[in-house]
Design a protein around this motif. Structure first.
Motif, PDB file in Angstrom:
ATOM      1  N   MET A 150      48.856 -12.284 -59.970  1.00 58.60           N
ATOM      2  CA  MET A 150      47.645 -12.762 -60.554  1.00 58.60           C
ATOM      3  C   MET A 150      46.475 -12.602 -60.855  1.00 58.60           C
ATOM      4  SD  MET A 150      46.480 -16.918 -59.356  1.00 58.60           S
ATOM      5  CE  MET A 150      45.252 -17.433 -60.790  1.00 58.60           C
ATOM      6  N   SER A 151      45.929 -11.961 -61.474  1.00 58.11           N
ATOM      7  CA  SER A 151      44.694 -12.038 -62.468  1.00 58.11           C
ATOM      8  C   SER A 151      43.116 -12.739 -61.489  1.00 58.11           C
ATOM      9  CB  SER A 151      44.328 -11.536 -63.998  1.00 58.11           C
ATOM     10  OG  SER A 151      45.095 -10.524 -64.013  1.00 58.11           O
ATOM     11  N   VAL A 152      42.772 -11.471 -60.728  1.00 59.92           N
ATOM     12  CA  VAL A 152      40.931 -12.343 -59.873  1.00 59.92           C
ATOM     13  C   VAL A 152      39.913 -12.274 -60.369  1.00 59.92           C
ATOM     14  CG1 VAL A 152      41.914 -11.770 -57.636  1.00 59.92           C
ATOM     15  CG2 VAL A 152      40.664  -9.927 -58.283  1.00 59.92           C
ATOM     16  N   LEU A 153      40.293 -11.745 -61.927  1.00 52.10           N
ATOM     17  CA  LEU A 153      38.823 -11.654 -62.807  1.00 52.10           C
ATOM     18  C   LEU A 153      39.996 -11.416 -64.315  1.00 52.10           C
ATOM     19  CD1 LEU A 153      36.000 -10.138 -63.167  1.00 52.10           C
ATOM     20  CD2 LEU A 153      36.607  -9.940 -65.184  1.00 52.10           C
ATOM     21  N   THR A 154      39.045 -12.501 -65.131  1.00 48.09           N
ATOM     22  CA  THR A 154      39.752 -12.386 -66.793  1.00 48.09           C
ATOM     23  C   THR A 154      38.608 -12.342 -67.423  1.00 48.09           C
ATOM     24  OG1 THR A 154      41.612 -13.423 -66.676  1.00 48.09           O
ATOM     25  CG2 THR A 154      40.988 -13.023 -68.234  1.00 48.09           C
ATOM     26  N   ALA A 155      38.246 -11.075 -68.485  1.00 51.14           N
ATOM     27  CA  ALA A 155      37.112 -11.719 -68.772  1.00 51.14           C
ATOM     28  C   ALA A 155      37.577 -10.751 -70.593  1.00 51.14           C
ATOM     29  CB  ALA A 155      35.956 -10.101 -69.329  1.00 51.14           C
ATOM     30  N   THR A 156      37.241 -12.552 -71.376  1.00 51.25           N
ATOM     31  CA  THR A 156      38.186 -12.022 -73.336  1.00 51.25           C
ATOM     32  C   THR A 156      36.473 -12.286 -74.022  1.00 51.25           C
ATOM     33  OG1 THR A 156      39.460 -13.577 -72.111  1.00 51.25           O
ATOM     34  CG2 THR A 156      39.581 -13.958 -74.070  1.00 51.25           C
ATOM     35  N   GLY A 157      36.178 -11.274 -74.478  1.00 52.35           N
ATOM     36  CA  GLY A 157      35.258 -11.192 -75.563  1.00 52.35           C
ATOM     37  C   GLY A 157      34.011 -11.747 -75.566  1.00 52.35           C
ATOM     38  N   SER A 162      26.873 -14.760 -73.606  1.00 56.10           N
ATOM     39  CA  SER A 162      26.654 -15.671 -75.329  1.00 56.10           C
ATOM     40  C   SER A 162      27.334 -15.495 -75.615  1.00 56.10           C
ATOM     41  CB  SER A 162      25.171 -14.300 -75.851  1.00 56.10           C
ATOM     42  OG  SER A 162      24.326 -14.280 -74.758  1.00 56.10           O
ATOM     43  N   ALA A 163      28.131 -15.651 -75.071  1.00 59.29           N
ATOM     44  CA  ALA A 163      29.705 -15.041 -75.866  1.00 59.29           C
ATOM     45  C   ALA A 163      31.002 -15.133 -75.558  1.00 59.29           C
ATOM     46  CB  ALA A 163      29.818 -14.378 -77.473  1.00 59.29           C
ATOM     47  N   GLY A 164      31.989 -15.234 -75.564  1.00 61.40           N
ATOM     48  CA  GLY A 164      33.202 -14.482 -74.975  1.00 61.40           C
ATOM     49  C   GLY A 164      33.014 -15.331 -73.228  1.00 61.40           C
ATOM     50  N   THR A 165      33.714 -16.079 -72.351  1.00 60.17           N
ATOM     51  CA  THR A 165      34.468 -16.287 -71.300  1.00 60.17           C
ATOM     52  C   THR A 165      34.514 -15.276 -70.504  1.00 60.17           C
ATOM     53  OG1 THR A 165      36.727 -16.405 -71.362  1.00 60.17           O
ATOM     54  CG2 THR A 165      35.708 -18.147 -72.545  1.00 60.17           C
ATOM     55  N   VAL A 166      34.325 -15.645 -68.887  1.00 58.48           N
ATOM     56  CA  VAL A 166      34.604 -14.699 -67.543  1.00 58.48           C
ATOM     57  C   VAL A 166      35.302 -15.626 -66.647  1.00 58.48           C
ATOM     58  CG1 VAL A 166      33.986 -13.372 -65.527  1.00 58.48           C
ATOM     59  CG2 VAL A 166      33.253 -13.017 -68.109  1.00 58.48           C
ATOM     60  N   GLU A 167      36.591 -15.676 -66.258  1.00 58.40           N
ATOM     61  CA  GLU A 167      37.067 -16.290 -65.324  1.00 58.40           C
ATOM     62  C   GLU A 167      37.274 -16.003 -63.873  1.00 58.40           C
ATOM     63  OE1 GLU A 167      40.838 -18.084 -67.151  1.00 58.40           O
ATOM     64  OE2 GLU A 167      39.757 -19.046 -68.562  1.00 58.40           O
ATOM     65  N   ILE A 168      37.125 -16.488 -63.300  1.00 58.22           N
ATOM     66  CA  ILE A 168      37.591 -15.368 -61.174  1.00 58.22           C
ATOM     67  C   ILE A 168      38.119 -16.071 -60.699  1.00 58.22           C
ATOM     68  CG2 ILE A 168      36.200 -14.411 -59.412  1.00 58.22           C
ATOM     69  CD1 ILE A 168      33.649 -13.938 -61.093  1.00 58.22           C
ATOM     70  N   ALA A 209      42.238  -1.335 -50.969  1.00 58.17           N
ATOM     71  CA  ALA A 209      43.831  -1.093 -50.007  1.00 58.17           C
ATOM     72  C   ALA A 209      43.430  -2.698 -49.354  1.00 58.17           C
ATOM     73  CB  ALA A 209      43.742  -0.376 -48.560  1.00 58.17           C
ATOM     74  N   SER A 210      42.701  -3.442 -48.895  1.00 56.51           N
ATOM     75  CA  SER A 210      42.941  -4.988 -48.161  1.00 56.51           C
ATOM     76  C   SER A 210      42.917  -5.698 -49.452  1.00 56.51           C
ATOM     77  CB  SER A 210      41.790  -5.285 -47.712  1.00 56.51           C
ATOM     78  OG  SER A 210      40.550  -5.808 -48.701  1.00 56.51           O
ATOM     79  N   GLY A 211      43.009  -5.817 -50.742  1.00 52.63           N
ATOM     80  CA  GLY A 211      43.220  -6.802 -51.683  1.00 52.63           C
ATOM     81  C   GLY A 211      42.245  -7.104 -52.337  1.00 52.63           C
ATOM     82  N   VAL A 212      40.961  -6.846 -52.009  1.00 52.62           N
ATOM     83  CA  VAL A 212      40.341  -7.758 -52.592  1.00 52.62           C
ATOM     84  C   VAL A 212      39.430  -6.006 -54.487  1.00 52.62           C
ATOM     85  CG1 VAL A 212      37.364  -7.434 -52.357  1.00 52.62           C
ATOM     86  CG2 VAL A 212      39.071  -7.766 -50.567  1.00 52.62           C
ATOM     87  N   ALA A 213      39.503  -6.917 -55.029  1.00 51.99           N
ATOM     88  CA  ALA A 213      39.195  -5.961 -56.507  1.00 51.99           C
ATOM     89  C   ALA A 213      37.979  -5.477 -56.554  1.00 51.99           C
ATOM     90  CB  ALA A 213      39.026  -7.035 -57.775  1.00 51.99           C
ATOM     91  N   VAL A 214      37.953  -4.397 -57.015  1.00 47.94           N
ATOM     92  CA  VAL A 214      36.150  -3.314 -56.400  1.00 47.94           C
ATOM     93  C   VAL A 214      35.559  -3.251 -57.974  1.00 47.94           C
ATOM     94  CG1 VAL A 214      34.799  -1.482 -55.931  1.00 47.94           C
ATOM     95  CG2 VAL A 214      36.762  -2.431 -54.645  1.00 47.94           C
ATOM     96  N   LEU A 215      34.474  -3.751 -58.335  1.00 44.96           N
ATOM     97  CA  LEU A 215      33.718  -3.485 -59.484  1.00 44.96           C
ATOM     98  C   LEU A 215      33.126  -2.626 -59.323  1.00 44.96           C
ATOM     99  CD1 LEU A 215      33.956  -6.691 -61.680  1.00 44.96           C
ATOM    100  CD2 LEU A 215      35.828  -4.806 -61.618  1.00 44.96           C
ATOM    101  N   LEU A 216      32.606  -1.069 -59.867  1.00 45.88           N
ATOM    102  CA  LEU A 216      31.553  -1.056 -59.617  1.00 45.88           C
ATOM    103  C   LEU A 216      30.693  -0.115 -60.926  1.00 45.88           C
ATOM    104  CD1 LEU A 216      32.218   2.435 -59.860  1.00 45.88           C
ATOM    105  CD2 LEU A 216      34.253   2.219 -57.779  1.00 45.88           C
ATOM    106  N   LEU A 267      38.778  -7.895 -70.179  1.00 45.78           N
ATOM    107  CA  LEU A 267      38.840  -6.883 -68.700  1.00 45.78           C
ATOM    108  C   LEU A 267      39.999  -7.940 -68.212  1.00 45.78           C
ATOM    109  CD1 LEU A 267      38.815  -3.962 -67.294  1.00 45.78           C
ATOM    110  CD2 LEU A 267      36.626  -5.366 -66.421  1.00 45.78           C
ATOM    111  N   ARG A 268      40.739  -7.317 -67.610  1.00 47.34           N
ATOM    112  CA  ARG A 268      41.945  -8.000 -66.766  1.00 47.34           C
ATOM    113  C   ARG A 268      41.700  -7.269 -65.460  1.00 47.34           C
ATOM    114  NH1 ARG A 268      45.124 -12.974 -68.738  1.00 47.34           N
ATOM    115  NH2 ARG A 268      46.280 -12.841 -66.907  1.00 47.34           N
ATOM    116  N   VAL A 269      41.706  -7.780 -64.150  1.00 44.70           N
ATOM    117  CA  VAL A 269      41.605  -7.080 -62.436  1.00 44.70           C
ATOM    118  C   VAL A 269      42.095  -8.121 -62.125  1.00 44.70           C
ATOM    119  CG1 VAL A 269      40.168  -6.103 -61.267  1.00 44.70           C
ATOM    120  CG2 VAL A 269      39.049  -6.866 -63.260  1.00 44.70           C
ATOM    121  N   GLU A 270      43.108  -7.122 -61.822  1.00 42.11           N
ATOM    122  CA  GLU A 270      44.007  -7.577 -60.680  1.00 42.11           C
ATOM    123  C   GLU A 270      43.455  -7.372 -58.561  1.00 42.11           C
ATOM    124  OE1 GLU A 270      47.014  -8.845 -61.540  1.00 42.11           O
ATOM    125  OE2 GLU A 270      46.252  -8.472 -63.850  1.00 42.11           O
TER     126      GLU A 270
END
Length: 213
Positions: free
Chosen positions: A1-8, A56-62, A163-170, A24-27
């Motif tokens: 299951m994705s932990v972050l989903t951005a759409t537009g 201003s547009a689209g969605t981000v779900e966490i 590796a612990s299961g936390v998604a990392v954005l940088l 973007l979908r981040v696992e």
């Protein structure tokens, strides 16, 4: 299951789009780098994806929570606080026991925020972010002001967190695809509209340590 989903997803400031059309979908456990030339909106994209900027547009779900590591001018050390005082303050904000064992990854607990090097600021940001037990951690400018040894050490720590299961954005000006699972390349604002142009897959080898362990 994705932990972050951005759409537009997009953020507009007055007449200008800072970022636009982010999909973007981040696992769990993925390490994702946002790169692009100066002015392409790397930091804005990072903050939009962690819902720190109003879209201003689209969605981000966490799913779960997204915590910020070091992001200059947004999330950075208090100049007069020591490393230990930053830890104590964060424990208090989280309602956790003072004196809880928190790994410092080599940081001197007596060092004040104003005296931290760029590398030490990144490490402290990750330590504090991990304390929140998030599903996503985001940090900015991982290649800014670090020497080769510090970059290697920071990437090792990021790999352990992922590796612990936390998604990392940088964010980074550039990144070796072998170091990450995914690269989000933003358009050059001099030649294109702001937005995402390409997503490439890498292949980070992950260990087995836990975030904050």
């Amino acid at each position: 299951m994705s932990v972050l989903t951005a759409t537009g997803a997009g953020v507009r400031h007055r007449r200008r789009w800072l970022v636009q059309d982010l999909d973007l979908r981040v696992e769990p456990g993925e390490l994702v780098a946002v790169t692009g030339p100066p002015g392409s909106g790397r930091t804005s994209a990072l903050l939009a994806l962690t819902r720190r900027l109003r879209l201003s547009a689209g969605t981000v779900e966490i799913v779960g929570t997204a915590s910020l590591g070091h992001v200059p001018d947004v999330e950075e050390p208090e100049p007069v606080f020591t490393v230990a005082e930053h830890i104590t303050e964060r424990l208090a904000l989280l309602g956790r026991t003072r004196g809880e064992d928190v790994p410092l990854h080599g940081l001197d607990p007596g060092l004040r925020g104003r005296d931290l090097t760029p590398y030490q600021k990144q490490v402290l940001g990750l330590v504090l972010a991990c304390m929140e037990r998030p599903s996503v951690i985001a940090l900015d400018g991982v290649d800014a002001g670090l020497d080769a040894a510090e970059r290697a050490a920071l990437w090792e720590l990021l790999g352990e967190i992922a590796a612990s299961g936390v998604a990392v954005l940088l964010t980074a000006r550039e990144v070796d695809p072998a170091d990450v699972d995914r690269i989000v390349l933003l358009n050059d604002p001099q030649t294109d509209e702001p937005g995402l142009t390409t997503v490439r897959m890498g292949g980070l080898e992950k260990g087995d340590r836990k975030c904050g362990a």
